[in-house]
Each structure stands twice: as C-alpha cells, then as structure tokens.
Write a protein that holds these residues in place. Structure first.
Motif, PDB file in Angstrom:
ATOM      1  N   ILE A 135       9.828  15.927   6.243  1.00 43.87           N
ATOM      2  CA  ILE A 135      10.861  16.926   6.010  1.00 43.87           C
ATOM      3  C   ILE A 135      12.093  16.488   6.786  1.00 43.87           C
ATOM      4  N   ASP A 136      13.180  16.274   6.043  1.00 43.79           N
ATOM      5  CA  ASP A 136      14.439  15.807   6.627  1.00 43.79           C
ATOM      6  C   ASP A 136      15.261  17.015   7.082  1.00 43.79           C
ATOM      7  N   ASP A 137      16.149  16.803   8.042  1.00 45.48           N
ATOM      8  CA  ASP A 137      17.074  17.851   8.501  1.00 45.48           C
ATOM      9  C   ASP A 137      16.318  19.126   8.863  1.00 45.48           C
ATOM     10  N   PHE A 138      15.163  18.987   9.483  1.00 46.02           N
ATOM     11  CA  PHE A 138      14.335  20.160   9.742  1.00 46.02           C
ATOM     12  C   PHE A 138      15.053  21.149  10.661  1.00 46.02           C
ATOM     13  N   GLY A 139      14.966  22.426  10.276  1.00 47.97           N
ATOM     14  CA  GLY A 139      15.569  23.477  11.088  1.00 47.97           C
ATOM     15  C   GLY A 139      16.881  23.988  10.532  1.00 47.97           C
ATOM     16  N   PRO A 171       0.840  -1.202   0.000  1.00 46.83           N
ATOM     17  CA  PRO A 171       0.000   0.000   0.000  1.00 46.83           C
ATOM     18  C   PRO A 171       0.879   1.257   0.000  1.00 46.83           C
ATOM     19  N   GLY A 172       0.297   2.392  -0.376  1.00 42.58           N
ATOM     20  CA  GLY A 172       1.052   3.646  -0.400  1.00 42.58           C
ATOM     21  C   GLY A 172       1.722   3.965   0.918  1.00 42.58           C
ATOM     22  N   ASN A 173       1.035   3.641   2.031  1.00 36.32           N
ATOM     23  CA  ASN A 173       1.610   4.016   3.325  1.00 36.32           C
ATOM     24  C   ASN A 173       2.747   3.103   3.784  1.00 36.32           C
ATOM     25  N   ALA A 174       3.179   2.191   2.926  1.00 26.22           N
ATOM     26  CA  ALA A 174       4.394   1.421   3.205  1.00 26.22           C
ATOM     27  C   ALA A 174       5.638   2.237   2.868  1.00 26.22           C
ATOM     28  N   LEU A 175       5.409   3.385   2.245  1.00 26.83           N
ATOM     29  CA  LEU A 175       6.529   4.214   1.791  1.00 26.83           C
ATOM     30  C   LEU A 175       6.418   5.630   2.348  1.00 26.83           C
ATOM     31  N   GLU A 176       7.554   6.125   2.847  1.00 26.67           N
ATOM     32  CA  GLU A 176       7.652   7.544   3.197  1.00 26.67           C
ATOM     33  C   GLU A 176       8.765   8.148   2.349  1.00 26.67           C
ATOM     34  N   LEU A 177       8.539   9.355   1.851  1.00 27.28           N
ATOM     35  CA  LEU A 177       9.580  10.052   1.103  1.00 27.28           C
ATOM     36  C   LEU A 177      10.116  11.181   1.968  1.00 27.28           C
ATOM     37  N   GLU A 178      11.439  11.247   2.103  1.00 30.01           N
ATOM     38  CA  GLU A 178      12.073  12.316   2.886  1.00 30.01           C
ATOM     39  C   GLU A 178      12.575  13.398   1.943  1.00 30.01           C
ATOM     40  N   LEU A 179      12.084  14.601   2.166  1.00 31.87           N
ATOM     41  CA  LEU A 179      12.464  15.743   1.327  1.00 31.87           C
ATOM     42  C   LEU A 179      13.169  16.757   2.215  1.00 31.87           C
ATOM     43  N   THR A 180      14.010  17.591   1.626  1.00 27.01           N
ATOM     44  CA  THR A 180      14.597  18.667   2.424  1.00 27.01           C
ATOM     45  C   THR A 180      13.929  19.989   2.082  1.00 27.01           C
ATOM     46  N   GLU A 181      14.063  20.938   3.006  1.00 29.87           N
ATOM     47  CA  GLU A 181      13.396  22.232   2.849  1.00 29.87           C
ATOM     48  C   GLU A 181      13.774  22.941   1.553  1.00 29.87           C
ATOM     49  N   SER A 182      14.977  22.667   1.052  1.00 31.61           N
ATOM     50  CA  SER A 182      15.458  23.364  -0.150  1.00 31.61           C
ATOM     51  C   SER A 182      14.498  23.165  -1.328  1.00 31.61           C
ATOM     52  N   ILE A 183      13.827  22.028  -1.357  1.00 27.23           N
ATOM     53  CA  ILE A 183      12.866  21.753  -2.426  1.00 27.23           C
ATOM     54  C   ILE A 183      11.805  22.837  -2.521  1.00 27.23           C
ATOM     55  N   PHE A 184      11.381  23.342  -1.369  1.00 29.30           N
ATOM     56  CA  PHE A 184      10.286  24.323  -1.372  1.00 29.30           C
ATOM     57  C   PHE A 184      10.784  25.712  -1.728  1.00 29.30           C
ATOM     58  N   ILE A 185      12.068  25.944  -1.495  1.00 30.75           N
ATOM     59  CA  ILE A 185      12.634  27.237  -1.901  1.00 30.75           C
ATOM     60  C   ILE A 185      12.805  27.245  -3.410  1.00 30.75           C
ATOM     61  N   GLU A 186      13.259  26.085  -3.943  1.00 26.54           N
ATOM     62  CA  GLU A 186      13.599  26.044  -5.357  1.00 26.54           C
ATOM     63  C   GLU A 186      12.376  26.026  -6.282  1.00 26.54           C
ATOM     64  N   HIS A 187      11.406  25.196  -5.973  1.00 29.88           N
ATOM     65  CA  HIS A 187      10.218  25.207  -6.842  1.00 29.88           C
ATOM     66  C   HIS A 187       8.952  24.930  -6.049  1.00 29.88           C
ATOM     67  N   PRO A 188       8.461  25.955  -5.363  1.00 30.57           N
ATOM     68  CA  PRO A 188       7.343  25.771  -4.433  1.00 30.57           C
ATOM     69  C   PRO A 188       6.020  25.346  -5.078  1.00 30.57           C
ATOM     70  N   ALA A 189       5.606  26.028  -6.150  1.00 31.65           N
ATOM     71  CA  ALA A 189       4.247  25.795  -6.650  1.00 31.65           C
ATOM     72  C   ALA A 189       4.097  24.403  -7.238  1.00 31.65           C
ATOM     73  N   ARG A 190       5.045  24.028  -8.090  1.00 26.60           N
ATOM     74  CA  ARG A 190       4.991  22.730  -8.747  1.00 26.60           C
ATOM     75  C   ARG A 190       4.997  21.587  -7.756  1.00 26.60           C
ATOM     76  N   VAL A 191       5.825  21.788  -6.706  1.00 27.88           N
ATOM     77  CA  VAL A 191       6.013  20.714  -5.758  1.00 27.88           C
ATOM     78  C   VAL A 191       4.733  20.377  -5.015  1.00 27.88           C
ATOM     79  N   SER A 192       3.949  21.388  -4.649  1.00 25.53           N
ATOM     80  CA  SER A 192       2.815  21.072  -3.791  1.00 25.53           C
ATOM     81  C   SER A 192       1.787  20.204  -4.521  1.00 25.53           C
TER      82      SER A 192
END
Ligand code: C2E
Ligand code: MG
Ligand code: MG
Ligand code: MG
Length: 292
Positions: A179-183, A143-164
C-alpha cells in the motif's frame, strides 16, 4: 449583436479555464504517441533495509521526455492517462521495462525485486494486467516474488470486493503487494483485514516532521505497530535528512527510501551506484551526507 456579445462574454470569462483544458487535451493526444515514439523512460529508486543497510528492492518511477515540452513528471501525465484509457498501455510499458531491467540486475543481485506503481483503473481490467504479468515473468524467467505492485488506498474505496479476489490470485503466485502513500487515503482500516498485503509505505508527509513533531512521531509509531501486528513490512518514503533516518531507525522502521539515501536513477546510474554501494555505512550510522 446578441450573438457577438455572448461570444465576447465567453472570451472574457473562459480563457484561463480553456487554456488549461486545451493543454490537457494536447497532452492527452501527445501521450497517445509517447510509447510508440519511445518517449517514456524509467528511473529506479533503491529501498534500503535499516538494520543491515542492504538494498533489497528498487521502485520504478516513470517519466515522459517530451520532444518539445521537455521532461514531464508522472504527477502531470499519469492523472491524464488514468481518465483517458491510456493508463493500461502505460502500466503495461512500465511493467515490461521494469522487469527487463530487473532481469539484467538479478544476474549480479539475485535477490533484488522491483516495485511498480499500479493505478486504480488498471484493476478495472484485472485480467489484462494479470495476463501481461504472467507473460512477462515467463519471458524474463522471473519468479512472482521478483515483482511488487504498489496500490493506493483509493482502490479499496472504489471497488473493494472485486479487488480482493484479484489480489489474492496475485499473492498465490508470490507477487508482493504494497500500500503506497499509507495514511493519506481517508479509507477505513477494515480493508487491511481481508487483503494479502506484504508492505505498508508510510507517506512522506509523515516522514517530513517525524523528528520535529511529537504528534507526527506518534502517527508513525502507530503505523509501525500496526504493521508489526499485521506482520507486514514497513517502508518510510521521502527520507531527506539524517535526523529523519535516525528517528525512523530508533522507532524500529524496517526500511527507508528517499533522496538522503538515493535519488531515482536511470538504469546505468543505478548499476554504478549498486557497484559502489557500501551497506555497512548505513548499518553503522556512519553516513552524514546524502549518498547520491
Ligand atoms: P510514489 O509512488 O509515492 O513515488 C515516490 C515519489 O517520491 C517519486 O516521485 C519520488 O521521486 C519521490 N521521492 C523519492 N524520495 C523523495 C524524497 O526524499 N523527497 C521527496 N520530496 N520526494 C521523494 P515521482 O517519481 O515524481 O512520482 C510521483 C508519483 O507519480 C508517484 O508517487 C506515483 O504515485 C506516480 N507514479 C510514478 N511512476 C508511476 C508509474 O509507473 N505508474 C503509475 N501509475 N504511477 C506512477
Ligand atoms: Mg510508489
Ligand atoms: Mg504511487
Ligand atoms: Mg508514495
């Protein structure tokens, strides 16, 4: 003579730089063959719920066993892959190997899930990643919830609209997002408003001094209360000492990951670890030694 002189100058000023560049180019070329030559492998590090001591997830961490240079850590080769279009193949390989291992583990541990690090450039071609994830979940009957994807904050700085939009479509399939390495990302907190997040992972630079430095502890408390308000899970990374574990436990942190509890392990080591693991020893605070 002028030519010879300028060549000489180049030699005088450039060697350190060119050696670094040379190594990088060599690694980049060798990395192109690494998947085909079966030189990548994964290690898995457990994530432990503090109250129950239960291991509920594992994080997949890639390594490169180079035939001549030996073991190369991801901090060295992932950045090279990210700037050379190799990252998409590597992320694909990591996803496949992670879900294969997870499918095997779930026969004995049906609720376990796997957390996979995704790079910012992967989100530039989200359709490719999306199709691959679909295919793999189907292939391994997960099932989908067998997987978690870890993203870093930089993703949202670089391309916010597309990502969401991409993240929302993943969340609709139950895939978890962390969100990995938060803070550490210097990003605005406003992205937290719009994104369907499940987990914040407190960066280990904060965990390091949480028990010795009041200001650090204050930051950790703030991240914990932020995650409570956003109704997301909070995981502390890089727990190396009992004192850190106790402090995080007092502050009400949901889960921990770190050498004190379990180092990253290859699949067969992980299987042995899980078989011998005693959740109660964590839950009742009766450990004083690292477990692995
Ligand atoms: P990360 O995602 O923050 O992963 C956690 C890192 O902390 C891992 O390093 C892990 O071995 C290390 N670690 C775990 N517990 C402790 C501890 O108690 N103390 C200390 N000092 N370190 C601890 P690793 O495996 O060397 O990976 C480094 C980074 O490379 C990862 O940081 C991640 O950003 C990246 N990475 C690893 N695997 C992948 C991958 O498959 N794909 C991508 N894109 N990046 C990856
Ligand atoms: Mg990670
Ligand atoms: Mg990461
Ligand atoms: Mg991290």
């Amino acid at each position: 003579a002028a030519k010879a002189e300028s060549r000489q100058k180049f030699k005088l000023y450039a060697p350190a730089m060119s050696e670094q560049l040379q190594l990088r180019l060599e690694l980049e070329r060798e990395l192109q063959q690494a998947i085909a030559n079966d030189e990548l492998f994964l290690m898995f590090q457990p994530q432990i719920e503090l109250q129950s001591g239960r291991i509920y997830a594992i994080e997949a961490l890639v390594r490169w066993m180079h035939p001549q240079r030996g073991l190369i850590p991801p901090n060295v080769f992932i950045p090279i892959a990210e700037t050379s279009q190799l990252i998409s193949d590597i992320s694909g390989w990591v996803l496949e190997a992670s879900l294969q291992t997870l499918a095997a583990l779930r026969r004995k541990y049906p609720d376990l899930y796997v957390s996979v690090n995704i790079s910012a450039p992967d989100l530039l071609t989200p359709d490719r990643l999306h199709q691959q994830i679909q295919r793999l979940l189907h292939q391994y009957n997960l099932p989908g919830n067998a997987l978690e994807l870890e993203l870093t904050e930089s993703i949202f700085i670089e391309h916010p609209a597309r990502v969401s939009a991409t993240l929302e479509s993943w969340q609709q399939q139950g895939i978890r997002l962390a969100i990995d390495d938060f803070g550490t990302g210097f990003s605005s907190l406003s992205y937290l408003l719009d994104l369907p997040l499940d987990t914040l992972k407190i960066d280990r630079t904060f965990v390091k001094n949480v028990h010795t430095n009041g200001r650090t502890k204050g930051i950790v408390e703030t991240i914990l209360s932020l995650s409570k308000n956003l109704a997301v899970t909070c995981v502390a990374e890089g727990v190396e000492e009992l004192a850190q574990l106790n402090c995080l436990s007092e502050l009400g942190c949901y889960a921990v990951q770190g050498f004190f509890l379990a180092s990253p392990m290859v699949e067969h080591q992980l299987m042995e670890f899980l078989a011998e693991y005693d959740a109660d020893s964590i839950a009742h605070h009766s450990i004083s030694q690292p477990l692995s």
